[in-house]
Design a protein around this motif. Structure first.
Motif, PDB file in Angstrom:
ATOM      1  N   SER A  86       0.861  -1.217   0.058  1.00 61.78           N
ATOM      2  CA  SER A  86       0.004   0.036  -0.052  1.00 61.78           C
ATOM      3  C   SER A  86       0.841   1.075  -0.048  1.00 61.78           C
ATOM      4  O   SER A  86       0.699   2.246  -0.633  1.00 61.78           O
ATOM      5  N   VAL A 145      -4.156   6.089  -1.542  1.00 66.58           N
ATOM      6  CA  VAL A 145      -4.620   4.874  -1.596  1.00 66.58           C
ATOM      7  C   VAL A 145      -6.177   4.977  -2.015  1.00 66.58           C
ATOM      8  O   VAL A 145      -6.865   5.404  -1.289  1.00 66.58           O
ATOM      9  N   LYS A 186      -8.215  -5.472  -1.492  1.00 68.21           N
ATOM     10  CA  LYS A 186      -6.984  -5.213  -1.742  1.00 68.21           C
ATOM     11  C   LYS A 186      -6.171  -4.814  -3.058  1.00 68.21           C
ATOM     12  O   LYS A 186      -5.891  -3.834  -3.369  1.00 68.21           O
ATOM     13  N   TRP A 233      -5.624  -1.557  -4.949  1.00 69.86           N
ATOM     14  CA  TRP A 233      -4.253  -0.972  -5.489  1.00 69.86           C
ATOM     15  C   TRP A 233      -4.263  -0.721  -6.793  1.00 69.86           C
ATOM     16  O   TRP A 233      -3.648   0.440  -7.506  1.00 69.86           O
TER      17      TRP A 233
END
Lengths: 137, 552, 252
Positions: free
Chosen positions: B276, B287, B339, B343
């Protein structure tokens, strides 16, 4: 800090409580031990010896009750009663001897999460053992 | 959204006169230090040693598998090789890798604290790690152990005459090291944050280490008791897992995997945190979906405790329970996917540059996605029964652990190296190393998916000749991979003395750690910072740079 | 220097001042440099201790899980084996341990009201009661050794297949009698791990008792006493469950 606070934009904002906030309204006081609004803090409390003695009495009665009930023929309820008494005693110890009643919510949550994880271990493992024989007749 | 990149000119940067590295001198000042940064460096050196030790065993395994017949070593030597590889890599490298080195170094700085809450316990945790490592080395010197890293009973309790107890002691002690690290992190993150550093201003690296720490604290003791019972069973013959006495070997499996499945997330979660940070920094964007990424770490930590029996599908657990565990296993894919998606969205329209940490991060995303998706295959009951104990499994967890975690670790080491040492490494050779690692990795482990699917079982030193081509590919890849891992060791070591001076913020990153000098002072901050900006606020950083320029 | 000063100017906007109110204060002697206030240190230490107790819950949790499973599988063996251990001794030990918990709690109170003499008396009482517990436990272990009820090579199921004359126990079938070894395995593992915690506890208590001489714990630095109290009470709670689980499964 209850007076008017100027923000970056030149606006005036009234701080609603007496804790310092930044321009986003976020609490700057998280590390301030005196702040009881913060769930991670609580004022320190001294438990009196009288309370300790009372709890001791409860624990003693519980101990004798456990032994007494163990000799009564209650069938499956023997185990239930024993566990119930033991849990009650444990709760008293945790709340008063270990001061959790007077501790911050963070500590309370920590205690609960410990027992929760233990229950996860027991329940998820037992789900295997209990259902093993199912469908095998 | 993303701010235009102007990386600082490093030719004018100078090393600060005073830093944690030269605050005190002599070996003792390191061995008795309470400074989290020095302890992190101690950890970095020691886990690097154990990584290459574990890598040596991996090399021996691959060499043996070059040919179908067992010609390099005897079958039981081979068993010891893969056992020592697993034990060293899991307990002495992967579990402490990111938390104990990067986490130790960065978490206090990232939240604006002077140190971890318990510096002495932090040092104790390193000593426990070293004692655990010494026990592993002792069992190695005495003749090794061949239970597999899983200590399967009753094999480990009744059928082996190798040094199970020595190794069990090692894991017990190293487990306490991990518990103390986790405990320290949780208390520090809860109690030591600087004014204004609210939970949702924490860098995601802190969130993911927090989630991993919770699992360390709650899971590790269950492994400790399981391994204690194994040791007691071997020494005085108690009968908790011994089927001859009425014990249930599957109970050991339940207790072991209750820790060891969450342990997988203990290993990977801090890696998520590194990625991250790196992705955000090198695309100069906040992010995407910060809150979702933060909570997905916690969700993984929570779900992690509900899925362990998927390691036991073929061992005779109840079909109904297996069904439940299989479904719950699928659930873990959700936060992991959140996640990966976030990303990807962070990259979208970012001003992306391809520095070395970013290359490793890209490697991570690709390899972890493959590793994670094959995990879903394995989590589904029917597939698992076909694929368990084949090289498919081996490939799956190496994609997650090596392709994922090790890439993240190297990404993090390269990302924070300038902060930790104050010096840069040579850019081109480090990029070469990142690419070499990626190619070597694919070459090593992708053939194993195929060979596993075709039915080659793991943990044998010989195999049918039809699998040779794929195994040769794999061994060749391992050689490339080995080069890829040795390169950073060489040029990072070189950079310690000869690297260019890095300056405070060579990547133009927003974290608190980049706003202080590199290498940092022993006390990190001259005065407690008051945090008034959100995490990954590149506009704030630009304004701050502007202010500094006009100030000068 | 330039770096840090510019940084602090950025992070500390000149007006209005948002300094936390306790920038200037005097530090108590026990406050470590990286904590801002003694209260912060105290709460961090207490929270850390609770997290450690979480690991203890899970450590004993594994044993309780094993106990739960085998008690359900081999109920008759567990009853018979449980009836072979002494309730009076277990009850005495329970009372001893709960009393030691009381003295420990009183010790914490004494430290909080800064009474050194009382603190030392209570700590000493806790040490004595701890030793009493271990003494009685040793007696029980000795009996088990004499009866060949310790799992391992010398374990004998004779008492459960042919109960001694005068016993109210019914003889167990051979295969169930063998399962008593599982009970005793758990009995020794659980009480043994518990006793080990007691031994570690007593050792720490003695150190605390010795260090309390200097008056360090009765001048505001209650934390070590309080945290040790948490540990001691936790060990007590484990016994509160062990006593009915191991001694009182089905008495008659």
């Amino acid at each position: 800090m209850s007076e008017l606070q100027k923000t970056d934009n030149g606006e005036q904002a009234i701080a609603l409580s007496n804790k310092p906030v930044d321009r986003h309204g976020a609490n700057l006081d998280y590390h301030d031990a005196g702040n009881v609004v913060n769930p991670e803090h609580i004022a320190h409390h001294i438990v009196s010896p009288v309370m300790y003695l009372a709890i001791f009495g409860v624990l003693m009665i519980g101990t004798l009750a456990t032994v007494g009930f163990a000799y009564l023929p209650l069938g499956p309820f023997n185990a239930a009663v024993a566990i119930a008494i033991a849990c009650t005693k444990a709760v008293f110890v945790v709340l008063f001897f270990m001061h959790v009643k007077y501790s911050s919510r963070l500590v309370k949550l920590t205690v609960v999460s410990g027992f929760f994880t233990f229950l996860v271990l027991v329940i998820m493992s037992m789900s295997d053992y209990i259902s093993r024989a199912w469908g095998q007749w | 959204m993303s701010t235009i990149v102007s990386l600082p000119d490093q030719s004018t940067a100078t090393l600060p006169k005073r830093s944690y590295l030269n605050a005190e001198h002599g070996l003792l000042s390191w061995l008795l230090t309470g400074d989290h940064k020095r302890i992190a460096m101690l950890y970095l050196v020691s886990i690097t040693f154990f990584f290459f030790l574990g890598g040596f065993f991996a090399g021996m395994i691959r060499l043996e598998l070059l040919t179908p017949v067992g010609d390099l070593m005897a079958a039981d030597t081979y068993n010891k090789m893969f056992t020592m590889h697993g034990i060293v890599m899991v307990f002495l490298f992967l579990v402490p890798s990111v938390p104990a080195t990067l986490g130790n170094f960065l978490i206090p700085i990232m939240i604006g604290a002077k140190d971890l809450a318990f510096p002495k316990i932090n040092l104790l945790s390193w000593y426990l790690y070293m004692i655990g490592g010494t026990f592993v080395l002792a069992s190695l010197v005495l003749g090794g152990v061949d239970t597999g890293w899983t200590f399967t009973t009753p094999l480990s309790t009744h059928y082996l005459n190798t040094h199970v107890i020595t190794t069990a002691t090692a894991i017990f002690i190293a487990g306490f090291s991990s518990i103390f690290t986790g405990l320290n992190f949780i208390v520090t993150i809860h109690r030591m944050r600087a004014p204004g550093m609210t939970w949702f201003r924490l860098p995601l690296f802190v969130w993911s280490n927090y989630a991993a720490s919770i699992m360390m604290v709650l899971g590790t003791p269950v492994l400790a008791i399981a391994i204690t019972l194994v040791a007691l069973e071997r020494t005085i013959g108690i009968g908790v897992f011994d089927p001859a006495k009425g014990g249930d070997p599957l109970l050991f499996q339940h207790l072991f995997w209750f820790y060891s499945h969450p342990a997988v997330y203990i290993m990977i979660l801090p890696g998520f945190g590194v990625i991250s940070e790196v992705i955000s920094t090198f695309s100069r964007k906040r992010v995407f979906g910060y809150t979702a990424v933060a909570f997905s770490s916690v969700a993984i930590a929570l779900f992690g405790f509900f899925v362990w029996a998927h390691h036991m599908f073929i061992m005779g657990v109840s079909n109904y329970s297996a069904l439940v565990f299989s479904l719950l296993t699928m659930l873990v894919a959700v936060p992991s996917a959140i996640k990966i998606f976030n990303w990807s969205f962070t990259l979208q329209k970012g001003s992306i540059t391809f520095e070395t940490p970013m290359l490793y991060a890209f490697g991570f995303i690709g390899l972890f996605t493959i590793g994670g998706l094959t995990g879903v295959f394995l989590g589904s009951l029917g597939m698992d029964i076909h694929l368990t104990e084949t090289y498919f499994i081996v490939a799956h967890f190496h994609f997650v652990m090596v392709g994922g975690m090790l890439m993240a670790f190297l990404s993090g080491v390269h990302f924070w190296w300038p902060k930790m040492t104050g010096r840069m490494y040579p850019e081109s050779i480090s990029k070469l190393a990142a690419v070499t690692t990626f190619i070597g990795f694919i070459l090593t482990f992708f053939p194993q998916f195929v060979v596993g699917y075709l039915g080659m079982p793991r943990r044998y030193h010989a195999y049918p000749a039809e699998f040779q081509v794929l195994n040769v590919l794999s061994t060749a890849g391992a050689t490339v991979l080995g080069v890829g891992y040795l390169l950073p060791l060489l040029y990072l070591g070189w950079s310690l003395k000869y690297g260019a001076i890095a300056g405070n913020n060579p990547w133009q990153a927003t974290g608190l750690e980049w706003q202080i000098q590199s290498p940092p002072l022993t006390e990190n901050f001259l005065e407690t910072p008051v945090v008034e900006w959100e995490a990954y606020d590149y506009e704030w950083l630009a304004k701050k740079q502007q202010a500094e320029l006009s100030h000068v | 220097m330039s770096v840090s000063s510019t940084f602090s100017e950025i992070t500390h906007p000149p007006a209005p001042e948002i300094h936390a109110s306790h920038d200037v204060h005097d530090h108590p002697f026990y406050q470590r440099h990286h904590f801002e206030t003694a209260e912060q240190q105290r709460e961090a230490a207490g929270f850390g201790m609770w997290l450690f107790l979480l690991t203890e819950i899970m450590f004993f949790g594994g044993l309780f899980m094993a106990y739960l499973l085998y008690r359900n599988w081999y109920y008759d063996a567990f009853v018979a084996a449980s009836n072979s251990i002494s309730v009076p001794m277990g009850l005495t030990n329970t009372i001893v341990l709960i009393t030691s918990s009381l003295t420990m709690a009183m010790g914490v109170w004494a430290a909080e009201v800064k009474n050194k003499k009382l603190l030392q008396i209570f700590l000493l009482a806790t040490v004595v009661l701890g030793f009493a517990f271990l003494g009685i436990k040793t007696g029980e272990y000795y009996d088990k050794f004499a009866e060949h009820h310790v799992p391992g090579a010398s374990f004998s199921i004779a008492d459960f297949v042919n109960p001694p004359a005068g016993s109210k126990e019914k003889p167990l079938p051979m295969d169930m009698a063998k399962k008593t070894e599982v009970y005793f395995s758990l009995y020794f593992a659980m009480t043994g791990v518990h006793a080990l915690h007691m031994i570690i506890g007593i050792a720490i208590l003695i150190v605390l008792l010795w260090k309390s001489n200097s008056g360090v714990y009765t001048s505001g630095y209650v934390q070590p006493i309080e945290n040790f109290g948490l540990y001691w009470h936790f060990v007590d709670i484990v016994w509160i469950f062990l006593f009915p689980f191991l001694y009182l499964i089905n008495r008659h």
